[in-house]
Design a protein around this motif. Structure first.
Motif, PDB file in Angstrom:
ATOM      1  N   VAL A 159       5.806   7.917  -0.773  1.00  0.00           N
ATOM      2  CA  VAL A 159       6.531   7.867  -2.035  1.00  0.00           C
ATOM      3  C   VAL A 159       7.729   8.796  -1.864  1.00  0.00           C
ATOM      4  O   VAL A 159       7.563  10.012  -1.731  1.00  0.00           O
ATOM      5  CB  VAL A 159       5.641   8.250  -3.240  1.00  0.00           C
ATOM      6  N   GLY A 160       8.931   8.223  -1.797  1.00  0.00           N
ATOM      7  CA  GLY A 160      10.087   9.022  -1.429  1.00  0.00           C
ATOM      8  C   GLY A 160       9.896   9.588  -0.036  1.00  0.00           C
ATOM      9  O   GLY A 160       9.585   8.859   0.909  1.00  0.00           O
ATOM     10  N   ASP A 161      10.039  10.916   0.089  1.00  0.00           N
ATOM     11  CA  ASP A 161       9.826  11.586   1.377  1.00  0.00           C
ATOM     12  C   ASP A 161       8.424  12.161   1.521  1.00  0.00           C
ATOM     13  O   ASP A 161       8.124  12.829   2.517  1.00  0.00           O
ATOM     14  CB  ASP A 161      10.840  12.734   1.542  1.00  0.00           C
ATOM     15  N   LYS A 162       7.583  11.922   0.536  1.00  0.00           N
ATOM     16  CA  LYS A 162       6.254  12.524   0.515  1.00  0.00           C
ATOM     17  C   LYS A 162       5.156  11.505   0.854  1.00  0.00           C
ATOM     18  O   LYS A 162       5.358  10.297   0.760  1.00  0.00           O
ATOM     19  CB  LYS A 162       5.964  13.115  -0.880  1.00  0.00           C
ATOM     20  N   GLU A 163       3.996  12.037   1.209  1.00  0.00           N
ATOM     21  CA  GLU A 163       2.838  11.182   1.471  1.00  0.00           C
ATOM     22  C   GLU A 163       1.864  11.233   0.306  1.00  0.00           C
ATOM     23  O   GLU A 163       1.733  12.255  -0.377  1.00  0.00           O
ATOM     24  CB  GLU A 163       2.114  11.633   2.748  1.00  0.00           C
ATOM     25  N   VAL A 164       1.196  10.112   0.090  1.00  0.00           N
ATOM     26  CA  VAL A 164       0.121  10.005  -0.894  1.00  0.00           C
ATOM     27  C   VAL A 164      -1.036   9.327  -0.184  1.00  0.00           C
ATOM     28  O   VAL A 164      -0.827   8.416   0.626  1.00  0.00           O
ATOM     29  CB  VAL A 164       0.557   9.148  -2.107  1.00  0.00           C
ATOM     30  N   MET A 165      -2.246   9.756  -0.475  1.00  0.00           N
ATOM     31  CA  MET A 165      -3.383   9.149   0.207  1.00  0.00           C
ATOM     32  C   MET A 165      -4.508   8.825  -0.758  1.00  0.00           C
ATOM     33  O   MET A 165      -4.638   9.425  -1.834  1.00  0.00           O
ATOM     34  CB  MET A 165      -3.879  10.061   1.326  1.00  0.00           C
ATOM     35  N   ALA A 166      -5.322   7.862  -0.345  1.00  0.00           N
ATOM     36  CA  ALA A 166      -6.562   7.540  -1.051  1.00  0.00           C
ATOM     37  C   ALA A 166      -7.657   7.444  -0.001  1.00  0.00           C
ATOM     38  O   ALA A 166      -7.420   6.936   1.103  1.00  0.00           O
ATOM     39  CB  ALA A 166      -6.434   6.222  -1.806  1.00  0.00           C
ATOM     40  N   LYS A 167      -8.845   7.948  -0.335  1.00  0.00           N
ATOM     41  CA  LYS A 167      -9.908   8.006   0.669  1.00  0.00           C
ATOM     42  C   LYS A 167     -11.279   7.826   0.033  1.00  0.00           C
ATOM     43  O   LYS A 167     -11.541   8.342  -1.067  1.00  0.00           O
ATOM     44  CB  LYS A 167      -9.842   9.341   1.410  1.00  0.00           C
ATOM     45  N   PHE A 168     -12.147   7.116   0.735  1.00  0.00           N
ATOM     46  CA  PHE A 168     -13.538   6.931   0.318  1.00  0.00           C
ATOM     47  C   PHE A 168     -14.394   7.980   1.005  1.00  0.00           C
ATOM     48  O   PHE A 168     -14.398   8.090   2.230  1.00  0.00           O
ATOM     49  CB  PHE A 168     -14.013   5.526   0.697  1.00  0.00           C
ATOM     50  N   PHE A 169     -15.149   8.748   0.200  1.00  0.00           N
ATOM     51  CA  PHE A 169     -16.017   9.791   0.737  1.00  0.00           C
ATOM     52  C   PHE A 169     -17.500   9.453   0.612  1.00  0.00           C
ATOM     53  O   PHE A 169     -18.336  10.153   1.170  1.00  0.00           O
ATOM     54  CB  PHE A 169     -15.749  11.116   0.014  1.00  0.00           C
ATOM     55  N   GLY A 170     -17.829   8.414  -0.141  1.00  0.00           N
ATOM     56  CA  GLY A 170     -19.228   8.053  -0.362  1.00  0.00           C
ATOM     57  C   GLY A 170     -19.432   7.549  -1.776  1.00  0.00           C
ATOM     58  O   GLY A 170     -18.522   7.576  -2.601  1.00  0.00           O
ATOM     59  N   GLU A 171     -20.633   7.091  -2.046  1.00  0.00           N
ATOM     60  CA  GLU A 171     -20.941   6.519  -3.356  1.00  0.00           C
ATOM     61  C   GLU A 171     -21.174   7.612  -4.392  1.00  0.00           C
ATOM     62  O   GLU A 171     -21.480   8.758  -4.068  1.00  0.00           O
ATOM     63  CB  GLU A 171     -22.174   5.617  -3.247  1.00  0.00           C
ATOM     64  N   GLY A 172     -21.022   7.237  -5.670  1.00  0.00           N
ATOM     65  CA  GLY A 172     -21.241   8.167  -6.776  1.00  0.00           C
ATOM     66  C   GLY A 172     -21.246   7.398  -8.074  1.00  0.00           C
ATOM     67  O   GLY A 172     -22.240   6.773  -8.445  1.00  0.00           O
ATOM     68  N   HIS A 173     -20.122   7.417  -8.776  1.00  0.00           N
ATOM     69  CA  HIS A 173     -19.986   6.641 -10.013  1.00  0.00           C
ATOM     70  C   HIS A 173     -20.169   5.149  -9.736  1.00  0.00           C
ATOM     71  O   HIS A 173     -20.748   4.417 -10.544  1.00  0.00           O
ATOM     72  CB  HIS A 173     -18.615   6.910 -10.633  1.00  0.00           C
ATOM     73  N   THR A 174     -19.642   4.708  -8.602  1.00  0.00           N
ATOM     74  CA  THR A 174     -19.826   3.330  -8.123  1.00  0.00           C
ATOM     75  C   THR A 174     -19.978   3.371  -6.598  1.00  0.00           C
ATOM     76  O   THR A 174     -19.847   4.415  -5.972  1.00  0.00           O
ATOM     77  CB  THR A 174     -18.610   2.442  -8.474  1.00  0.00           C
ATOM     78  N   LYS A 175     -20.198   2.202  -6.012  1.00  0.00           N
ATOM     79  CA  LYS A 175     -20.323   2.105  -4.554  1.00  0.00           C
ATOM     80  C   LYS A 175     -18.961   2.180  -3.863  1.00  0.00           C
ATOM     81  O   LYS A 175     -18.900   2.310  -2.642  1.00  0.00           O
ATOM     82  CB  LYS A 175     -20.993   0.777  -4.170  1.00  0.00           C
ATOM     83  N   ASP A 176     -17.876   2.058  -4.657  1.00  0.00           N
ATOM     84  CA  ASP A 176     -16.546   1.934  -4.050  1.00  0.00           C
ATOM     85  C   ASP A 176     -15.577   3.019  -4.477  1.00  0.00           C
ATOM     86  O   ASP A 176     -14.391   2.950  -4.147  1.00  0.00           O
ATOM     87  CB  ASP A 176     -15.952   0.566  -4.406  1.00  0.00           C
ATOM     88  N   ASN A 177     -16.037   4.055  -5.201  1.00  0.00           N
ATOM     89  CA  ASN A 177     -15.090   5.024  -5.769  1.00  0.00           C
ATOM     90  C   ASN A 177     -14.370   5.835  -4.689  1.00  0.00           C
ATOM     91  O   ASN A 177     -14.973   6.486  -3.856  1.00  0.00           O
ATOM     92  CB  ASN A 177     -15.751   5.956  -6.783  1.00  0.00           C
ATOM     93  N   VAL A 178     -13.018   5.755  -4.725  1.00  0.00           N
ATOM     94  CA  VAL A 178     -12.191   6.581  -3.848  1.00  0.00           C
ATOM     95  C   VAL A 178     -11.502   7.641  -4.695  1.00  0.00           C
ATOM     96  O   VAL A 178     -11.509   7.566  -5.931  1.00  0.00           O
ATOM     97  CB  VAL A 178     -11.129   5.741  -3.102  1.00  0.00           C
ATOM     98  N   VAL A 179     -10.923   8.625  -4.029  1.00  0.00           N
ATOM     99  CA  VAL A 179     -10.110   9.626  -4.730  1.00  0.00           C
ATOM    100  C   VAL A 179      -8.694   9.566  -4.171  1.00  0.00           C
ATOM    101  O   VAL A 179      -8.462   9.125  -3.038  1.00  0.00           O
ATOM    102  CB  VAL A 179     -10.684  11.054  -4.589  1.00  0.00           C
ATOM    103  N   GLY A 180      -7.721  10.009  -4.979  1.00  0.00           N
ATOM    104  CA  GLY A 180      -6.330  10.058  -4.547  1.00  0.00           C
ATOM    105  C   GLY A 180      -5.882  11.494  -4.373  1.00  0.00           C
ATOM    106  O   GLY A 180      -6.359  12.388  -5.072  1.00  0.00           O
ATOM    107  N   TYR A 181      -4.964  11.715  -3.437  1.00  0.00           N
ATOM    108  CA  TYR A 181      -4.481  13.083  -3.206  1.00  0.00           C
ATOM    109  C   TYR A 181      -2.979  13.075  -2.948  1.00  0.00           C
ATOM    110  O   TYR A 181      -2.456  12.212  -2.229  1.00  0.00           O
ATOM    111  CB  TYR A 181      -5.206  13.702  -2.014  1.00  0.00           C
ATOM    112  N   PHE A 182      -2.288  14.035  -3.572  1.00  0.00           N
ATOM    113  CA  PHE A 182      -0.844  14.208  -3.428  1.00  0.00           C
ATOM    114  C   PHE A 182      -0.628  15.588  -2.805  1.00  0.00           C
ATOM    115  O   PHE A 182      -0.568  16.596  -3.503  1.00  0.00           O
ATOM    116  CB  PHE A 182      -0.188  14.110  -4.801  1.00  0.00           C
ATOM    117  N   PRO A 183      -0.557  15.670  -1.471  1.00  0.00           N
ATOM    118  CA  PRO A 183      -0.573  16.962  -0.781  1.00  0.00           C
ATOM    119  C   PRO A 183       0.554  17.900  -1.180  1.00  0.00           C
ATOM    120  O   PRO A 183       0.357  19.121  -1.226  1.00  0.00           O
ATOM    121  CB  PRO A 183      -0.440  16.570   0.700  1.00  0.00           C
ATOM    122  N   SER A 184       1.757  17.383  -1.439  1.00  0.00           N
ATOM    123  CA  SER A 184       2.896  18.264  -1.696  1.00  0.00           C
ATOM    124  C   SER A 184       2.688  19.119  -2.944  1.00  0.00           C
ATOM    125  O   SER A 184       3.298  20.184  -3.080  1.00  0.00           O
ATOM    126  CB  SER A 184       4.193  17.462  -1.817  1.00  0.00           C
TER     127      SER A 184
END
Length: 252
Positions: A159-184
């Motif tokens: 996004v622009g000059d920055k990175e954005v990521m989404a990653k699956f760490f395991g099941e919880g609320h659903t079998k497919d829940n990922v989280v998003g992270y904006f490192p900057s």
């Protein structure tokens, strides 16, 4: 007398340091940027905004549902759509009109309608969608609008000059829940995997409660320097939301 003065100075200095350390959320004064009957947009950092829409439920009433917008150099990426196409169209037009930003992508973090209920509006506006492959599978099984691009475990987008990521760490609320992270800006969008402080367990119809704590432990380890944490529902905060969610589901 000297010892007393030294002690008082030490107490004051310690309090000052602790206060500064607890100001992560307050270092940027959040401000409401937009409000209608369907949608609220709140700026929480220099380049990040929470969008909140509403879902009427039988068990929990009219539930506010959060998503996240991250921006850089007049580009934006959206995590989770508002709950329906009308609210999503409202959000899209606000980003274009007020932020003067091109929306590069939308990332639903799981298959429920508080995450992808307005996906058709994004597709109609030519905005590509990305999701974990399991989200595509579950959306198809439930006859929901299907995200266009699947990823295995994680994806990194610009996004622009920055990175954005989404990653699956395991099941919880659903079998497919990922989280998003904006490192900057060290901002984590936990979606419905993470709970606001003092929240109950919420809807568990598609949950894996026995895996939930372990999944969030992995998120906490990966993003140990997180400053702002945004849950799927309720108030945002800091890393304490991770600890609270871990404790809430521990030993289930």
């Amino acid at each position: 007398m000297k010892n007393t003065i030294k002690n008082l100075f030490f107490v004051f200095f310690s309090f000052f340091i602790l206060s500064c350390g607890s100001q992560n959320k307050e270092s940027f004064k959040a401000k409401k940027m937009y409000e209608s009957s369907n949608l609220i947009i709140t700026q929480i950092s220099e380049n990040s905004f929470i969008h909140t829409s509403f879902k009427q439920t039988n068990d929990f009433g009219n539930v506010p549902c959060n998503g996240l917008i991250v921006t850089d150099h007049q580009e934006a990426i959206v995590f989770d759509t508002p709950t329906d196409d009308k609210s999503s169209e409202e959000l899209i037009q606000w980003i274009k009109g007020k932020l003067h930003a091109k929306i590069k992508a939308v990332i639903p973090t799981h298959f429920h309608d508080d995450s992808l209920g307005g996906l058709m509006a994004f597709h109609k506006n030519g905005i590509p969608s990305y999701s974990y492959v399991k989200t595509i599978e579950l959306a198809r099984e439930n006859n929901f609008v299907i995200p266009e691009n699947g990823f295995n475990d994680s994806v990194v987008l610009k996004v622009g000059d920055k990175e954005v990521m989404a990653k699956f760490f395991g099941e919880g609320h659903t079998k497919d829940n990922v989280v998003g992270y904006f490192p900057s800006e060290n901002i984590l969008f936990g979606g419905c995997l993470l709970k606001e402080l003092e929240a109950g367990k919420g809807y568990l119809g598609d949950a894996n409660v026995s895996a939930w704590s372990d999944t969030v432990e992995k998120v906490k380890k990966e993003y140990s320097h997180v400053k702002i944490v945004v849950p799927g529902h309720g108030e945002y905060g800091d890393g304490k939301l991770l600890d609270y969610t871990i404790t809430l589901f521990k030993g289930q």
